[in-house]
Design a protein around this motif. Sequence first.
Motif, short mmCIF file in Angstrom:
data_model
loop_
_atom_site.label_atom_id
_atom_site.label_comp_id
_atom_site.label_asym_id
_atom_site.label_seq_id
_atom_site.Cartn_x
_atom_site.Cartn_y
_atom_site.Cartn_z
N THR A 62 -23.85 -11.73 10.98
CA THR A 62 -23.09 -11.73 9.72
C THR A 62 -22.95 -13.16 9.21
O THR A 62 -22.79 -14.10 10.00
N VAL A 63 -23.01 -13.30 7.89
CA VAL A 63 -22.87 -14.61 7.25
C VAL A 63 -21.77 -14.51 6.20
O VAL A 63 -21.89 -13.73 5.26
N THR A 64 -20.71 -15.28 6.37
CA THR A 64 -19.60 -15.27 5.44
C THR A 64 -19.56 -16.60 4.68
O THR A 64 -19.60 -17.67 5.30
N TRP A 65 -19.47 -16.51 3.34
CA TRP A 65 -19.48 -17.69 2.48
C TRP A 65 -18.46 -17.47 1.37
O TRP A 65 -18.49 -16.45 0.69
N LEU A 66 -17.55 -18.43 1.20
CA LEU A 66 -16.48 -18.30 0.22
C LEU A 66 -16.62 -19.32 -0.91
O LEU A 66 -17.02 -20.47 -0.67
N PHE A 67 -16.30 -18.88 -2.13
CA PHE A 67 -16.17 -19.78 -3.27
C PHE A 67 -14.72 -20.19 -3.45
O PHE A 67 -14.42 -21.31 -3.87
N GLU A 68 -13.80 -19.27 -3.17
CA GLU A 68 -12.36 -19.52 -3.23
C GLU A 68 -11.68 -18.75 -2.12
O GLU A 68 -12.16 -17.71 -1.69
N GLY A 69 -10.53 -19.27 -1.69
CA GLY A 69 -9.72 -18.55 -0.72
C GLY A 69 -9.99 -18.97 0.71
O GLY A 69 -10.62 -20.00 0.99
N ALA A 70 -9.49 -18.16 1.65
CA ALA A 70 -9.64 -18.42 3.08
C ALA A 70 -9.55 -17.10 3.83
O ALA A 70 -8.85 -16.18 3.40
N ILE A 71 -10.25 -17.03 4.95
CA ILE A 71 -10.24 -15.83 5.80
C ILE A 71 -10.16 -16.28 7.26
O ILE A 71 -10.93 -17.16 7.68
N ASP A 72 -9.26 -15.68 8.02
CA ASP A 72 -9.20 -15.91 9.47
C ASP A 72 -10.17 -14.96 10.17
O ASP A 72 -10.06 -13.73 10.03
#
Length: 293
Positions: A62-72
């Motif tokens: 899995t590949v997670t990429w954010l433009f805004e925000g945050a995830i634990d």
Amino acid sequence: MIEQIISPVTHDLGQFEVRRALPSPGRTMVGPFIFVDQFGPAQLDVGTGMDVRPHPHINLATVTWLFEGAIDHRDSLGSFSTIRPGQVNLMTAGSGIVHSERSPADERNAGPKLYGMQTWLALPDGREEIDPAFEAVTNLPVVEDQCARAIVIMGELWGKRAATTTYADTIYAEIVLAPSGSLPIDANADERALMLVGGEASVDGEPLDLYELTVLTPGQAMTLASGRGARVMLLGGEAFSTRRYAWWNFVSSSRDRIEQAKEDWTEGRFPKVPGDEEEWIPIPERPNTVSAP
């Protein structure tokens, strides 16, 4: 120039939407990418957040990429990482892993923002059952001029290579164009696709529709351009010669292996996620993610 346009299926999760482009009835993969989700932009209510309870994966990364925000992120290896813009999280499931994704406490207190991409990469033949692994990479190469800025998330693009692990030839980048900005799209990868996730853009003069996955004709160099500014994802890589199947959170070249994973999850044979052991997502009767027969 354009081989195929895939309109995503939109899932309304209440305070935000998730748009799923792959797998689709007309196409299962673009390079190693077998699952492409785009979510947001969204502003959630104060005190609420995203809570994806522990769930399993096999035979993929899995590949997670954010433009805004945050995830634990927490997983059954004991990994913990707070994903923020500019950091790519790569979780390799291999023979099996369990993880959860939740909004951090400080985000909940302020009203979480969610805007980003969740993609899965099928693992290549002979490597589907490798050991699970996790990495968070922040020192990603940037290609930029006055009107264009691209972050190379995976693979090699524009002469720069990301440190992120790849198992098959993979390209993945976030491109931000200022008004009147443009950037060349190399022809090297077997398969390539673009997704406009904000603003307005075109490829060789053909306009891109927001959130649609535009698969490009192989072997042709093209130019991505914007008149008013845009954010675009470029993804693709090595074409797989062996078919991959997807069912819920499981991907494999073997249907039997997916059936085994379903049984293993139901019977509690997957490991727990340290720090997030009380909840889990049960096997669905009709999952949203299913590859074509």
